[in-house]
Design an enzyme around this catalytic site. Structure first.
Site, PDB file in Angstrom:
ATOM      1  N   LYS A  70     -73.164  52.960  -5.269  1.00 26.14           N
ATOM      2  CA  LYS A  70     -72.564  52.692  -3.950  1.00 26.14           C
ATOM      3  C   LYS A  70     -72.867  53.825  -2.968  1.00 26.14           C
ATOM      4  O   LYS A  70     -73.251  53.576  -1.829  1.00 26.14           O
ATOM      5  CB  LYS A  70     -71.046  52.482  -4.075  1.00 26.14           C
ATOM      6  CG  LYS A  70     -70.661  51.325  -4.997  1.00 26.14           C
ATOM      7  CD  LYS A  70     -69.158  51.114  -4.947  1.00 26.14           C
ATOM      8  CE  LYS A  70     -68.529  50.645  -6.224  1.00 26.14           C
ATOM      9  NZ  LYS A  70     -68.615  51.512  -7.387  1.00 26.14           N
ATOM     10  N   THR A  71     -72.712  55.066  -3.426  1.00 31.50           N
ATOM     11  CA  THR A  71     -72.994  56.207  -2.542  1.00 31.50           C
ATOM     12  C   THR A  71     -74.475  56.238  -2.176  1.00 31.50           C
ATOM     13  O   THR A  71     -74.835  56.508  -1.020  1.00 31.50           O
ATOM     14  CB  THR A  71     -72.609  57.537  -3.239  1.00 31.50           C
ATOM     15  OG1 THR A  71     -71.292  57.393  -3.764  1.00 31.50           O
ATOM     16  CG2 THR A  71     -72.650  58.694  -2.282  1.00 31.50           C
ATOM     17  N   ASP A 115     -65.425  56.660   0.095  1.00 35.40           N
ATOM     18  CA  ASP A 115     -65.373  56.271  -1.309  1.00 35.40           C
ATOM     19  C   ASP A 115     -63.908  56.015  -1.685  1.00 35.40           C
ATOM     20  O   ASP A 115     -63.008  56.551  -1.035  1.00 35.40           O
ATOM     21  CB  ASP A 115     -65.945  57.420  -2.155  1.00 35.40           C
ATOM     22  CG  ASP A 115     -66.437  56.939  -3.505  1.00 35.40           C
ATOM     23  OD1 ASP A 115     -66.438  55.723  -3.754  1.00 35.40           O
ATOM     24  OD2 ASP A 115     -66.836  57.792  -4.317  1.00 35.40           O
ATOM     25  N   THR A 164     -63.747  50.523  -6.552  1.00 37.23           N
ATOM     26  CA  THR A 164     -63.853  49.902  -7.865  1.00 37.23           C
ATOM     27  C   THR A 164     -62.805  48.798  -7.987  1.00 37.23           C
ATOM     28  O   THR A 164     -62.787  48.069  -8.963  1.00 37.23           O
ATOM     29  CB  THR A 164     -63.583  50.953  -8.967  1.00 37.23           C
ATOM     30  OG1 THR A 164     -62.378  51.641  -8.640  1.00 37.23           O
ATOM     31  CG2 THR A 164     -64.711  51.949  -9.062  1.00 37.23           C
ATOM     32  N   ARG A 224     -76.086  55.666 -13.601  1.00 37.81           N
ATOM     33  CA  ARG A 224     -75.565  57.038 -13.758  1.00 37.81           C
ATOM     34  C   ARG A 224     -75.492  57.419 -15.236  1.00 37.81           C
ATOM     35  O   ARG A 224     -75.786  58.552 -15.608  1.00 37.81           O
ATOM     36  CB  ARG A 224     -74.190  57.152 -13.095  1.00 37.81           C
ATOM     37  CG  ARG A 224     -73.665  58.578 -13.061  1.00 37.81           C
ATOM     38  CD  ARG A 224     -72.306  58.647 -12.408  1.00 37.81           C
ATOM     39  NE  ARG A 224     -72.365  58.401 -10.993  1.00 37.81           N
ATOM     40  CZ  ARG A 224     -71.331  57.975 -10.266  1.00 37.81           C
ATOM     41  NH1 ARG A 224     -70.170  57.736 -10.862  1.00 37.81           N
ATOM     42  NH2 ARG A 224     -71.447  57.783  -8.975  1.00 37.81           N
TER      43      ARG A 224
END
Ligand code: ADE
Length: 336
Positions: A70-71, A115, A164, A224
């Site tokens: 997302k970032t 975020d 999330t 990740r």
């Protein structure tokens, strides 16, 4: 209890430590971005249209499990639009005034990335509405008798919110995003491509493609995690003075880290075993499972359950969490 998990999708400092200062692992443009093809298409259309109207891209809400990029997407939108991304998070903002500095400094088309936007306090959220809708903020000067509201006009900008837990967002906030998109877990083949790209950026001797397939298959659909496993395998190879990463080496390194064939780690296995042994396979309530494990229920919901649901070991029913028949049959593996 807090445990360190190599397969945790949450960001950890080592994820970006020691990266070369030149090219970074994180893709900078959509062309370099692998996976999430539907999101890529939607973004290309939205950005091209916005550019031709000389407007900022519409506000964008990204939701889905952690670690899916997302970032990264927020930085890519800034790069593609030729603007700057300002990054903050819901819990970091405690009052409306915390945003004034950033919002008033932003240039036309800049990105504000928030975020964990579901953790934005109500007071800040109300502050954000006029900023999103009319590019203005109202702030109160003085207090009591002399209080007055001053309206400040902002440059048109794009808010990118990430969460999330889309379900925890207020309807009022959700409705103010022009585009809402759920990020999905990545396909193993996509993770392989991401790992191959990362191996180049990290200047590794080209790994055996089968080794990348193996790492990808244990990465829980999450870039990740894949990149973190690659780093651990790289360290293992270096210490064993191996010229390049082979399947045997990757397998040995990941076993040492407690990551099994399905990418499950100790916490996943403990979670499944609690349902099996304490709650007879379920259904069991999340809070009860969390209490038995001594874990936070939010952590279990955000970082353990999504992948177990995705690979079909766990089902969420109205009565609670339950092992599926797949979950039951993979139990001998859990005891291995
Ligand atoms: N590195 C991390 N995520 C990536 C992605 N989706 N595409 C390319 N490189 C990545």
């Amino acid at each position: 209890m807090s445990r360190e998990r190599i397969v945790s999708a949450n960001h950890q400092p080592e994820d970006t430590a020691g990266e070369p200062t030149g090219p970074t692992i994180r893709p900078k443009t959509l062309d370099d971005y692998i996976g999430q093809s539907q999101l890529q298409t939607r973004l290309r259309i939205a950005m091209t249209a916005a550019k031709s109207r000389q407007e900022p891209t519409e506000h964008l809400l990204l939701h889905g499990p952690p670690g899916l990029g997302k970032t990264t997407i927020a930085h890519i939108v800034a790069e593609e639009m030729g603007t700057k991304a300002y990054v903050t998070s819901g819990p970091a903002l405690t009052k409306g005034a915390d945003l004034v500095g950033t919002l008033t400094r932003m240039q036309p088309g800049d990105i504000l990335f928030i975020d964990e936007i579901h953790r934005l306090p109500a007071a800040v959220e109300e502050y954000v509405y006029p900023a999103m809708e009319d590019f203005k903020i109202d702030f109160t000067l003085d207090a009591g008798m002399h209080a007055r509201v001053v309206t400040y006009r902002l440059q048109p900008f794009t808010l990118i919110g990430a969460t999330t837990r889309a379900g925890l967002l207020t309807a009022a906030l959700r409705s103010r995003f022009g585009i809402a998109h759920r990020l999905d877990f990545y396909e193993p083949s996509e993770l392989e491509q991401i790992l191959a790209r990362a191996s180049e950026v990290l200047n590794l001797n080209p790994p055996d493609p089968a080794a990348l397939t193996l790492i990808a298959s244990r990465s829980r659909g999450t870039p990740r995690v894949a990149l973190r496993l690659l780093r651990r395998v790289r360290d293992f190879a270096q210490v064993h003075q191996a010229q390049c990463i082979t399947t045997e080496l990757a397998d040995e390194a990941l076993r040492l880290e407690g990551v099994d064939e399905q990418g499950l780690d100790d916490l996943d296995r403990a979670y499944l075993k609690v349902i099996r042994d304490v709650y007879d396979g379920g259904p069991a309530g999340l809070e009860a499972i969390a209490a038995t494990l001594g874990e936070d229920s939010g952590t279990l919901e955000d970082v353990v359950e999504p992948y177990l649901l995705q690979i079909g070991l766990l089902a969420r029913t109205r009565q609670g969490r339950q092992l599926t028949s797949g979950g039951q049959t993979s139990l001998p593996l859990l005891d291995a």
